[in-house]
Design a protein around this motif. Structure first.
Motif, short mmCIF file in Angstrom:
data_model
loop_
_atom_site.label_atom_id
_atom_site.label_comp_id
_atom_site.label_asym_id
_atom_site.label_seq_id
_atom_site.Cartn_x
_atom_site.Cartn_y
_atom_site.Cartn_z
N GLY A 117 0.81 -1.21 0.00
CA GLY A 117 0.00 0.00 0.00
C GLY A 117 0.84 1.26 0.00
O GLY A 117 0.51 2.25 -0.67
N THR A 118 1.94 1.25 0.73
CA THR A 118 2.81 2.42 0.75
C THR A 118 3.50 2.62 -0.59
O THR A 118 3.64 3.76 -1.07
CB THR A 118 3.84 2.29 1.88
N ASN A 119 3.91 1.53 -1.24
CA ASN A 119 4.53 1.63 -2.55
C ASN A 119 3.55 2.24 -3.57
O ASN A 119 3.91 3.16 -4.32
CB ASN A 119 5.00 0.26 -3.03
N VAL A 120 2.33 1.75 -3.59
CA VAL A 120 1.33 2.29 -4.51
C VAL A 120 1.02 3.75 -4.15
O VAL A 120 0.87 4.60 -5.04
CB VAL A 120 0.04 1.43 -4.48
N GLY A 121 0.98 4.05 -2.86
CA GLY A 121 0.75 5.42 -2.44
C GLY A 121 1.82 6.38 -2.92
O GLY A 121 1.53 7.53 -3.28
N GLN A 122 3.05 5.92 -2.95
CA GLN A 122 4.14 6.76 -3.46
C GLN A 122 3.98 7.03 -4.95
O GLN A 122 4.23 8.15 -5.42
CB GLN A 122 5.48 6.08 -3.17
N LEU A 123 3.55 6.02 -5.70
CA LEU A 123 3.32 6.21 -7.13
C LEU A 123 2.20 7.21 -7.39
O LEU A 123 2.33 8.12 -8.21
CB LEU A 123 3.00 4.87 -7.78
N PHE A 124 1.10 7.06 -6.67
CA PHE A 124 -0.05 7.95 -6.88
C PHE A 124 0.25 9.37 -6.40
O PHE A 124 -0.23 10.35 -6.98
CB PHE A 124 -1.28 7.39 -6.19
N SER A 125 1.04 9.50 -5.34
CA SER A 125 1.44 10.82 -4.89
C SER A 125 2.34 11.50 -5.92
O SER A 125 2.26 12.72 -6.13
CB SER A 125 2.18 10.72 -3.54
N ALA A 126 3.17 10.71 -6.61
CA ALA A 126 4.03 11.25 -7.66
C ALA A 126 3.21 11.78 -8.83
O ALA A 126 3.59 12.78 -9.46
CB ALA A 126 5.01 10.18 -8.14
N VAL A 127 2.09 11.12 -9.13
CA VAL A 127 1.20 11.63 -10.18
C VAL A 127 0.65 13.00 -9.78
O VAL A 127 0.65 13.95 -10.57
CB VAL A 127 0.04 10.65 -10.45
N LEU A 128 0.22 13.12 -8.54
CA LEU A 128 -0.33 14.39 -8.06
C LEU A 128 0.73 15.49 -8.09
O LEU A 128 0.42 16.66 -8.34
CB LEU A 128 -0.88 14.22 -6.64
N ALA A 129 1.98 15.12 -7.86
CA ALA A 129 3.07 16.09 -7.89
C ALA A 129 3.53 16.41 -9.31
O ALA A 129 4.43 17.23 -9.50
CB ALA A 129 4.25 15.56 -7.08
N GLY A 130 2.93 15.76 -10.32
CA GLY A 130 3.29 16.02 -11.71
C GLY A 130 4.55 15.31 -12.17
O GLY A 130 5.14 15.68 -13.19
#
Length: 436
Positions: free
Chosen positions: A397-410
């Motif tokens: 879950g943390t790994n996926v969260g990092q990926l999705f947070s990176a999308v939000l950060a552009g």
């Protein structure tokens, strides 16, 4: 507070003039209710003679520290603040001390605990953690901004309405964001929100054969919607914002809406903390007409790791901090609206609380509506609304969260993040033996 016979021995020792005062170490999260508990805890020490050593940490750091300590039997903490995810997993590994004494104490009244919360903290009918506060999630919104936008919030809105309202309320010139949502990476931070959101879009983490589902259209629809909404109506730097950061933004009048934990209601309506306290309304978490709303189920709870050498003193503190008497103490000091919510049936039957907390009934309805055993539109092999109750989920879950947070950060596209999430999760689930 009346003490049970089990605690008398520990209490006698604490008050009998031993060479040094007994001290227990408590690890907790830096949320408002826990900070309030720390501030009131001198009452416990006065009653018992037991000193308290506090370790107060940011949410992701707390989870990392207590997980490492309990898995290694480190014994660093006597009381841990953990959640509905950890309790059944750790209890089955015999890492937690059963809280049988609470059930034996009529003053504590374990049967008063809300059934959904109690069930989530029990294994085979035995309670392994006591809930300090329980929560679901719902919408908190500025009634004045909603009115200015010419809109009226339904009690049970759809995601389409939320998107329309968020864009209409956004006023960049005056630093008002139409919506504030979690973006900080973490299985219990952005992924708690996004998993609950995805449930309402018909997505799921795994199919019935434990195959990851990030390559399915429901996840793409969820993430596309979230990113577009946050780009149009969210705050700058949102990829660093979790619960506490968004709470501050809302209290400062910089959010038109905030979809997050029901426990936040008392903090956004407290005039001592919130500049918009008299302009806050509440609504159920949104849906997409598929039969699932984006509300979760969670309890921050107190538990005793088996590695602790002070089980009785730790149990005595947990009894104090999660009792009816503690709720009455907070009410006397801070007012009924500020007592820890979501744990006891009697609280929601209390007219004083109902009068002081306009969010009370909606909180209770949201908690009761969350179904950990049937969290998604399509069947799944797991339990958990905003998490998957398997030991591997913390890392996945943390790994996926990092990926999705990176999308939000552009930093990457939605498609790239979903592809990487699918590949990494499939690899981890195969290694763990779920996928053959």
């Amino acid at each position: 507070m009346k003490l049970t016979p089990l605690f008398v021995g520990a209490l006698t020792l604490a008050l009998a003039g031993t060479a040094s005062a007994q001290t227990i170490t408590i690890a907790t999260v830096n949320n408002g209710d826990m900070i309030r508990m720390q501030g009131l805890s001198d009452r416990f020490t006065e009653e018992t003679g037991i000193e308290l050593n506090w370790v107060v940490l940011e949410e992701n750091t707390l989870r990392q520290n207590v997980t490492t300590d309990i898995a290694t039997n480190g014994g660093q903490y006597d009381v841990m603040t953990i959640g509905t995810y950890e309790v059944p997993i750790w209890a089955r590994q015999e890492w937690l001390v059963p809280l049988d004494a609470l059930g034996d104490d009529p003053e504590y009244d374990v049967d008063d605990l809300l059934p959904p919360i109690r069930d989530g903290l029990s294994v085979d009918g035995t309670l392994y953690a006591a809930p300090f506060y329980g929560e679901s999630s719902f919408i908190m919104y500025r009634t004045d901004l909603m009115e200015s936008a010419g809109l009226e919030m339904p009690e049970a809105p759809t995601w389409d309405f939320i998107a329309e309202a968020a864009r209409a309320m956004t006023d960049r010139d005056n630093d008002i964001n139409g919506i504030c949502l979690r973006g900080k990476a973490g299985w219990g931070e952005n992924m708690a929100f996004l998993t609950a959101m995805s449930n309402s879009f018909g997505a799921r983490w795994f199919d019935e054969n434990w195959q990851p589902q990030f390559d399915q259209p429901e996840w793409k629809e969820t993430l596309d919607f979230y990113i577009s909404l946050m780009n149009d109506a969210g705050p700058s730097g949102a990829s660093s914002n979790g619960f506490n950061e968004n709470l501050t933004l809302f209290q400062q009048g910089k959010c038109g809406m905030w979809i997050d934990a029901t426990v936040a209601a008392s903090f956004v309506t407290n005039p001592d903390d919130s500049t918009v306290a008299d302009q806050v309304g509440f609504a159920l978490a949104p849906d997409n007409g598929l039969g699932k709303r984006a509300n979760w189920l969670w309890a921050w709870s107190l538990a005793i790791p088996t590695g602790s050498q002070q089980h009785e003193a730790a149990a005595q503190f947990i009894n104090w901090a999660t009792s009816k008497a503690y709720l009455e103490l907070v009410a006397a000091e801070e007012g009924w609206a500020n007592v820890p919510p979501g744990t006891r049936t009697s609280l929601y039957e209390n007219p004083e609380y109902q009068d002081a907390a306009p969010f009370a009934q909606m909180t209770l309805d949201s908690i009761n509506a969350a179904d950990p055993n049937n969290p998604t539109v399509d069947p799944v092999p797991y339990v958990g609304v905003q998490f998957v109750a398997i030991p591997e989920f913390q890392g996945i879950g943390t790994n996926v969260g990092q990926l999705f947070s990176a999308v939000l950060a552009g930093q990457m596209s939605v498609d790239d993040a979903l592809a990487q999430a699918q590949a990494a999760t499939l690899r981890d689930m195969t290694r763990a033996g779920y996928v053959k």
